[in-house]
Write an enzyme that holds these catalytic residues in place. Sequence first.
Site, PDB file in Angstrom:
ATOM      1  N   ASP A 142       0.815  -1.226   0.000  1.00  0.00           N
ATOM      2  CA  ASP A 142       0.000   0.000   0.000  1.00  0.00           C
ATOM      3  C   ASP A 142       0.843   1.267   0.000  1.00  0.00           C
ATOM      4  O   ASP A 142       0.464   2.274   0.588  1.00  0.00           O
ATOM      5  CB  ASP A 142      -0.961   0.025   1.213  1.00  0.00           C
ATOM      6  CG  ASP A 142      -1.816  -1.218   1.281  1.00  0.00           C
ATOM      7  OD1 ASP A 142      -2.249  -1.668   0.211  1.00  0.00           O
ATOM      8  OD2 ASP A 142      -2.037  -1.732   2.391  1.00  0.00           O
TER       9      ASP A 142
ATOM     10  N   LYS B  59       2.193   2.329  -5.012  1.00  0.00           N
ATOM     11  CA  LYS B  59       2.980   1.883  -6.177  1.00  0.00           C
ATOM     12  C   LYS B  59       2.200   2.062  -7.472  1.00  0.00           C
ATOM     13  O   LYS B  59       2.786   2.317  -8.517  1.00  0.00           O
ATOM     14  CB  LYS B  59       3.364   0.403  -6.030  1.00  0.00           C
ATOM     15  CG  LYS B  59       4.335   0.124  -4.896  1.00  0.00           C
ATOM     16  CD  LYS B  59       4.683  -1.345  -4.818  1.00  0.00           C
ATOM     17  CE  LYS B  59       3.537  -2.236  -4.436  1.00  0.00           C
ATOM     18  NZ  LYS B  59       2.989  -2.018  -3.079  1.00  0.00           N
TER      19      LYS B  59
ATOM     20  N   GLY C  67      -3.977  -4.115  -4.731  1.00  0.00           N
ATOM     21  CA  GLY C  67      -4.930  -3.072  -5.132  1.00  0.00           C
ATOM     22  C   GLY C  67      -4.130  -1.848  -5.516  1.00  0.00           C
ATOM     23  O   GLY C  67      -3.720  -1.079  -4.654  1.00  0.00           O
ATOM     24  N   HIS C  68      -3.855  -1.692  -6.802  1.00  0.00           N
ATOM     25  CA  HIS C  68      -3.009  -0.589  -7.264  1.00  0.00           C
ATOM     26  C   HIS C  68      -3.902   0.515  -7.819  1.00  0.00           C
ATOM     27  O   HIS C  68      -4.490   0.376  -8.880  1.00  0.00           O
ATOM     28  CB  HIS C  68      -2.009  -1.101  -8.311  1.00  0.00           C
ATOM     29  CG  HIS C  68      -0.976  -2.000  -7.703  1.00  0.00           C
ATOM     30  ND1 HIS C  68       0.055  -2.580  -8.402  1.00  0.00           N
ATOM     31  CD2 HIS C  68      -0.806  -2.411  -6.416  1.00  0.00           C
ATOM     32  CE1 HIS C  68       0.797  -3.304  -7.581  1.00  0.00           C
ATOM     33  NE2 HIS C  68       0.291  -3.218  -6.369  1.00  0.00           N
TER      34      HIS C  68
ATOM     35  N   GLN D 159       2.427  -5.845  -3.226  1.00  0.00           N
ATOM     36  CA  GLN D 159       2.700  -5.906  -1.783  1.00  0.00           C
ATOM     37  C   GLN D 159       4.051  -5.224  -1.497  1.00  0.00           C
ATOM     38  O   GLN D 159       4.510  -4.476  -2.335  1.00  0.00           O
ATOM     39  CB  GLN D 159       2.671  -7.354  -1.257  1.00  0.00           C
ATOM     40  CG  GLN D 159       1.289  -8.003  -1.322  1.00  0.00           C
ATOM     41  CD  GLN D 159       0.971  -8.639  -2.661  1.00  0.00           C
ATOM     42  OE1 GLN D 159       1.803  -9.301  -3.230  1.00  0.00           O
ATOM     43  NE2 GLN D 159      -0.223  -8.431  -3.159  1.00  0.00           N
TER      44      GLN D 159
HETATM   45  P1  IMP Z   1      -2.708 -12.726   1.463  1.00  0.00           P
HETATM   46  O1  IMP Z   1      -1.751 -12.149   0.471  1.00  0.00           O
HETATM   47  O2  IMP Z   1      -4.146 -12.503   1.088  1.00  0.00           O
HETATM   48  O3  IMP Z   1      -2.413 -14.159   1.764  1.00  0.00           O
HETATM   49  O4  IMP Z   1      -2.504 -11.930   2.840  1.00  0.00           O
HETATM   50  C1  IMP Z   1      -1.311 -12.038   3.617  1.00  0.00           C
HETATM   51  C2  IMP Z   1      -0.964 -10.710   4.271  1.00  0.00           C
HETATM   52  O5  IMP Z   1      -0.531  -9.802   3.265  1.00  0.00           O
HETATM   53  C3  IMP Z   1      -2.119 -10.027   4.972  1.00  0.00           C
HETATM   54  O6  IMP Z   1      -1.633  -9.335   6.100  1.00  0.00           O
HETATM   55  C4  IMP Z   1      -2.629  -9.040   3.942  1.00  0.00           C
HETATM   56  O7  IMP Z   1      -3.300  -7.942   4.529  1.00  0.00           O
HETATM   57  C5  IMP Z   1      -1.326  -8.625   3.298  1.00  0.00           C
HETATM   58  N1  IMP Z   1      -1.492  -8.171   1.916  1.00  0.00           N
HETATM   59  C6  IMP Z   1      -1.692  -8.919   0.817  1.00  0.00           C
HETATM   60  N2  IMP Z   1      -1.760  -8.162  -0.278  1.00  0.00           N
HETATM   61  C7  IMP Z   1      -1.581  -6.904   0.120  1.00  0.00           C
HETATM   62  C8  IMP Z   1      -1.507  -5.658  -0.568  1.00  0.00           C
HETATM   63  O8  IMP Z   1      -1.610  -5.565  -1.790  1.00  0.00           O
HETATM   64  N3  IMP Z   1      -1.300  -4.565   0.214  1.00  0.00           N
HETATM   65  C9  IMP Z   1      -1.141  -4.645   1.548  1.00  0.00           C
HETATM   66  N4  IMP Z   1      -1.193  -5.777   2.224  1.00  0.00           N
HETATM   67  C10 IMP Z   1      -1.409  -6.904   1.526  1.00  0.00           C
END
Ligand code: IMP
Length: 409
Positions: free
Chosen positions: A13, A16, A40-41, A203
């Site tokens: 977040d 990017k 979520g870009h 991420q």
């Molecule tokens: P997962 O990727 O859904 O398995 O989530 C694993 C961890 O990564 C969690 O804490 C999510 O909130 C975090 N996470 C996954 N994708 C994003 C992202 O695009 N931005 C911020 N946090 C993310």
Amino acid sequence: MPALAVIGAQWGDEAKGKIVHFLARKAEVCVRFNGGPNAGHTVVDEHGEVSLHQIPAGALHPQCLGILAHGMVLDLWALEEELAALGRQGRPQPKLLISDRAHLIFPWHRQREEQEGLAQRLGTTKKGIGPAYADRAARRGLRVMDLSRPDHLAKRLCAEGASSILPDLSRLREKFAPFLGDARAVLAEALQAGKAVVFEGAQGTLLDVDLGTYPYVTSSHTTVHGIPWGTGVWPTLAVVLGVAKAYTTRVGAGPLPTEDLGPAGQRLREVGREYGATTGRPRRCGWLDLVALRYAHTVNSFTHLALTKLDVLSGFPELKVAVAYRLAGKRWETFPPFAEDLFQAEPVYETLPGWHKEITGIREFSHLPKEAQQYIRFVEEGLGVPVALVGTGSRAEDVIVRAELLGYT
Ligand code: IMP
């Protein structure tokens, strides 16, 4: 033009999407190499605001091919919806190339995420990411190329008790057929030809499955190391741009040493609109953490930094920045590798003066209040990396360019 990588330097977040969209204006190729619809870009341009989940942000530019490389896990149903949403905004359909080798997310992956309680335990996004990567590692995953093997597909769907989705999958296969191919070969050729290629990390470094705050991480490689892993090429990266917000946020569970549970954190959340682009969850907020950023730099060897959302800091009388941690009675300058230690780490702050002037939309460094300039220089010196870009608002053009990044700026 040599290739450029954009990597999240914190817990995701970092804005990017905006930075990639800005840098891809002259790019020919933009590549997502990790993650899936958990990302979520967000991009704000002349068509309005859009949050991209699987489509590379650079592909919003008509000249730029968006590659969804094999390091991603793809939800084709979600991708279909994402394309439809672009159409509803009156945007042209992006040029896409989807890797034949990418693994697919199916409804049973989301069910497994639910059954295993991952959302409660780790705060996952419920998009089936972890179970899809687990199937990949266990060698029972289904890949994009399997869509053209109906017998194999039918057998696997039957084993998962999901035969009813076979007709829908055939429909999706038809729909996406023009976009599927050997993305690795196309990318290798583009790099060989010296085309302008932007790698778009999803991420952030501290969510990397190996190098992040395990187990409070995602299931892919979110760092610069994810590029060869997720694409099958070894590009010469003339620029590795780390993207960091001017403060810190995190969604989901796990340590966040500089989290502020008081009015400052609350203000950052409201002014910065810190609610998840994918899940709508409120993000945890706090001060900038130079210990974590220095660690991200050692992992990624950033050549430059983009410091985003500086405008959100306007109006704070003073700003705190963590320069070390206090842990077990000692001062730590480095980032502890274990999440359990990080939970105990207390930030050691330096306090900098704030500024009151509204800075949204400023495009010249010299037009910033001197305290904002001082804040940027403090980060630069604390990290030993030049701040090339500064974000001063959500719109595409709200950027200060302090250093040219090849021909991309
Ligand atoms: P997962 O990727 O859904 O398995 O989530 C694993 C961890 O990564 C969690 O804490 C999510 O909130 C975090 N996470 C996954 N994708 C994003 C992202 O695009 N931005 C911020 N946090 C993310």
